[in-house]
Design an enzyme around this catalytic site. Structure first.
Site, PDB file in Angstrom:
ATOM      1  N   ASN A   1       4.733   9.039  -1.499  1.00 55.33           N
ATOM      2  CA  ASN A   1       3.597   8.225  -1.940  1.00 55.33           C
ATOM      3  C   ASN A   1       2.332   9.045  -1.724  1.00 55.33           C
ATOM      4  O   ASN A   1       1.879   9.221  -0.597  1.00 55.33           O
ATOM      5  CB  ASN A   1       3.566   6.921  -1.135  1.00 55.33           C
ATOM      6  CG  ASN A   1       2.411   6.016  -1.509  1.00 55.33           C
ATOM      7  OD1 ASN A   1       1.464   6.427  -2.187  1.00 55.33           O
ATOM      8  ND2 ASN A   1       2.467   4.771  -1.064  1.00 55.33           N
TER       9      ASN A   1
ATOM     10  N   CYS B   1      -4.728   3.397  -4.207  1.00 54.87           N
ATOM     11  CA  CYS B   1      -3.637   3.817  -5.082  1.00 54.87           C
ATOM     12  C   CYS B   1      -3.874   3.469  -6.549  1.00 54.87           C
ATOM     13  O   CYS B   1      -3.156   3.952  -7.425  1.00 54.87           O
ATOM     14  CB  CYS B   1      -2.330   3.207  -4.604  1.00 54.87           C
ATOM     15  SG  CYS B   1      -1.968   3.566  -2.863  1.00 54.87           S
TER      16      CYS B   1
ATOM     17  N   HIS C   1       2.243   3.054 -10.034  1.00 53.42           N
ATOM     18  CA  HIS C   1       2.014   3.781  -8.790  1.00 53.42           C
ATOM     19  C   HIS C   1       3.348   3.951  -8.084  1.00 53.42           C
ATOM     20  O   HIS C   1       4.077   2.983  -7.859  1.00 53.42           O
ATOM     21  CB  HIS C   1       1.024   2.995  -7.924  1.00 53.42           C
ATOM     22  CG  HIS C   1       1.005   3.405  -6.495  1.00 53.42           C
ATOM     23  ND1 HIS C   1       0.892   4.728  -6.103  1.00 53.42           N
ATOM     24  CD2 HIS C   1       1.079   2.670  -5.340  1.00 53.42           C
ATOM     25  CE1 HIS C   1       0.905   4.784  -4.779  1.00 53.42           C
ATOM     26  NE2 HIS C   1       1.018   3.563  -4.303  1.00 53.42           N
TER      27      HIS C   1
END
Length: 329
Positions: A282, A115, A252
């Site tokens: 996500n 990520c 993120h």
């Protein structure tokens, strides 16, 4: 402050057409819309078609970038793709993108910083350009997380979606974008979030998942809300920049509740946080460029705005960058 001769000069993004709502997930696992929104802030996520893979998403993101970029991409001399879900172990996604775009003089490589991958990619691009090794670098982050998600595991399947974002970084010593960087890792925490592969154990612990994502959400949350505020503090201190000098914070987009906690601990107003999780979920390395593209498209993000982007995830690894936004209307 860091040395830079590179400017972010273009941004683009792409998400697949199929929408997976919280109501759809209620039919798959024991969950409901209220529970998901309360804990994550996510309402929808996009899901790639069966024959749609990470390279396809990345190419579409570059095409979106090209549609608003005033120059040409023909002279791109390096393609960096951040991904954890490549079409193949090899050839790399970067090579697939390079071939499709016909960039015959460009180097190509994939990086895997999960990520944090987009921030790592930008950091590498700045280094390559500032060192005089390259002049125009495409940094792409793309993921098809749905292909490695276990849709019987309600702890993970509610989180992940598919998408891609692309940024162009080019030589511009007069208006550089890069002002500071902080990077780090904590490999001892790798057992808390992983995708199982060839090895059967990690730090002596048997791996679960059979090629799918496994996550100990509680431990990852605790690590993130401790590590990210500390990283931001170090980034701003070494760059001699105050919190009040930031126009935007782009973390993120793992979990919107986590972002609220990070903002509270850092003193950054939550209204300054640019996110993409609510309707895209996500998307791992792609969350930050998706957030940037949404803000660019809405007109919120202006040339010269100062922002911190901060990626963090499996590894455990993180990367934060202090930037001046370099895209002019």
């Amino acid at each position: 402050m860091i040395t830079s001769s590179a400017r972010i000069s273009g941004i683009g993004a792409y998400v697949p057409e199929r929408i997976l709502t919280n109501e759809d997930l209620e039919k798959l696992v024991d969950t409901n819309d209220e529970w998901i929104v309360q804990r994550t802030g996510i309402r929808e996520r996009r899901i790639a078609a069966e024959e749609e893979f990470t390279s396809h998403l990345c190419i579409r993101a570059v095409q979106d970038l090209a549609a608003s970029y005033k120059g040409t991409l023909d002279d791109v001399d390096m393609v960096i793709v951040a991904t954890t879900t490549p079409d193949y172990p090899y050839p790399s996604v970067a090579c697939l993108v390079q071939n499709y775009l016909g960039l015959t003089q460009a180097g190509a490589l994939d990086i895997n910083a999960t990520c944090a991958g987009f921030a790592y990619g930008l950091h590498l691009a700045n280094g390559l350009i500032t060192a005089g090794l390259h002049r125009k670098v495409l940094v792409i982050a793309g993921e098809t997380m749905s292909k490695v998600t276990d849709y019987t595991d309600r702890n993970t399947c509610i989180l992940f979606g598919d998408g891609a974002g692309a940024a162009l970084v080019e030589y511009d010593p007069d208006s550089p974008s890069f002002e500071g960087a902080v990077l780090g890792s904590e490999g001892s925490g790798g057992k808390h979030v992983y995708r199982s592969g060839l090895a059967a154990t990690l730090d002596g612990m048997p791996l679960e998942g059979e090629g799918k994502i496994y996550q100990n959400g509680r431990e990852v949350y605790k690590w993130a809300v401790r590590t990210v505020p500390d990283g931001i503090s170090r980034l701003l201190e070494t760059s001699a920049v105050g919190i009040d000098e930031l126009e935007w914070f782009v973390p993120h987009s793992a979990n919107l509740k986590m972002i609220e906690s990070i903002c509270e601990k850092t003193g950054i107003a939550v209204q300054k946080a640019l996110t993409s999780a609510e309707y895209y979920g996500n998307t791992s390395s792609a969350t930050i460029p998706l957030s940037l593209q949404l803000a660019q498209r809405s007109g919120s993000l202006k040339f010269g705005d100062r922002l911190v982007i901060f990626g963090f995830g499996a590894g455990l690894t993180y990367a934060g960058l202090l930037l001046r936004w370099g895209i002019q209307d």
